[in-house]
Design a protein around this motif. Sequence first.
Motif, PDB file in Angstrom:
ATOM      1  N   ARG A 161      29.055  28.848  41.042  1.00  0.00           N
ATOM      2  CA  ARG A 161      28.567  29.236  39.901  1.00  0.00           C
ATOM      3  C   ARG A 161      28.739  27.976  38.927  1.00  0.00           C
ATOM      4  O   ARG A 161      29.545  27.252  38.768  1.00  0.00           O
ATOM      5  N   ARG A 168      34.741  40.439  46.263  1.00  0.00           N
ATOM      6  CA  ARG A 168      33.624  40.793  47.107  1.00  0.00           C
ATOM      7  C   ARG A 168      34.082  41.548  48.393  1.00  0.00           C
ATOM      8  O   ARG A 168      34.830  40.976  49.227  1.00  0.00           O
ATOM      9  N   ASP A 201      37.820  38.433  37.000  1.00  0.00           N
ATOM     10  CA  ASP A 201      36.545  37.744  36.801  1.00  0.00           C
ATOM     11  C   ASP A 201      35.837  38.643  35.960  1.00  0.00           C
ATOM     12  O   ASP A 201      35.838  39.682  35.414  1.00  0.00           O
ATOM     13  N   ASP A 202      34.468  37.847  35.731  1.00  0.00           N
ATOM     14  CA  ASP A 202      33.851  38.541  34.729  1.00  0.00           C
ATOM     15  C   ASP A 202      32.663  39.424  35.448  1.00  0.00           C
ATOM     16  O   ASP A 202      31.804  40.036  34.934  1.00  0.00           O
ATOM     17  N   GLY A 203      32.780  39.613  36.741  1.00  0.00           N
ATOM     18  CA  GLY A 203      32.262  40.584  37.675  1.00  0.00           C
ATOM     19  C   GLY A 203      33.355  41.120  38.602  1.00  0.00           C
ATOM     20  O   GLY A 203      34.639  40.898  38.100  1.00  0.00           O
ATOM     21  N   PRO A 204      33.153  41.600  39.690  1.00  0.00           N
ATOM     22  CA  PRO A 204      34.218  42.292  40.583  1.00  0.00           C
ATOM     23  C   PRO A 204      35.027  41.198  41.018  1.00  0.00           C
ATOM     24  O   PRO A 204      34.619  39.945  41.301  1.00  0.00           O
ATOM     25  N   GLU A 207      34.393  47.905  43.954  1.00  0.00           N
ATOM     26  CA  GLU A 207      32.980  47.054  43.548  1.00  0.00           C
ATOM     27  C   GLU A 207      32.958  47.159  41.868  1.00  0.00           C
ATOM     28  O   GLU A 207      32.407  46.250  41.300  1.00  0.00           O
ATOM     29  N   ARG A 208      33.539  48.025  41.155  1.00  0.00           N
ATOM     30  CA  ARG A 208      33.643  48.080  39.508  1.00  0.00           C
ATOM     31  C   ARG A 208      34.645  47.226  39.056  1.00  0.00           C
ATOM     32  O   ARG A 208      34.693  46.765  37.837  1.00  0.00           O
ATOM     33  N   ARG A 230      37.108  44.534  37.641  1.00  0.00           N
ATOM     34  CA  ARG A 230      36.862  43.074  37.279  1.00  0.00           C
ATOM     35  C   ARG A 230      38.385  42.604  37.105  1.00  0.00           C
ATOM     36  O   ARG A 230      38.551  41.456  37.074  1.00  0.00           O
TER      37      ARG A 230
END
Length: 202
Positions: free
Chosen positions: A130, A67, A61-64, A39-40, A42
Amino acid sequence: MTHWIDDIETLERHYGTPGEAARIKVVRALTPAYRAYIERARFCVLTTVGPEGTDGSPRGDDGPAVRIADERTLLMPDWQGNERIDSLRNIVRDGRASLMFLIRGSNNAIRTNGRARLSVDPALLEGFERSGRRPRSVIVFEIAELYSQCARALIRSALWTGPDESEGLPSMGDILREITEGGFDGASYDAAWPARAAKTMW
C-alpha cells in the motif's frame, strides 16, 4: 491466599457442565457466519508462546486485521512497529498462537487457536502493498479451532457504550520518564509521537 484449585477434577466439579451452546460453537474451519465476523474485524489480539512465557500483542488495520486465504488459513501483515518483535520471536521458536477478534459495537468476541509461521515470500508481501510500502513479514495462521466468546465480559465492562475513561491517564512519555526516574525525556517523546506515528503507520 489459600483454597487453591490444583487439579482438573476439582475445577470441573466447582464449575459444572457447560451448556449446549458452549459445546457446539467450536469449529475446525471457517463457516460463513464466522467468516463474516473476521472479515469485518479491524482489531484483534495476537497471543503467542515462547520460552520466556506468553505474549499478547494488539493488532489492527484500517481494513480487516487479517486476510482469509482459505477456510483454514488467515494472513496477517506485520506492519511497522517498535522492532521488539516479541510475538515474532515466539512464533519462530514455538508456533502456538491465538487470535481474538473484536468489532466495535458487537459484544461477541471471536477466538481462534492454532499455529503460526512467518513468511517473507515476495509475492505474499507484494499482495499487501500500500502506497509503495510492504509489511516486513506476513503471519500465516493455521486454524485448529474457532469459536465465539461469551458476550458477558463486554456487556459487564460496557466497553462500547460506557463513558470515555481515558482522561487523566499518564502518557507513554510519563510512563517512560517514571521507569527511568527522570532519565528519559518523556515530554519530547509525547510531542514527537503523532508525527512519527503518521509517517510509520504502514
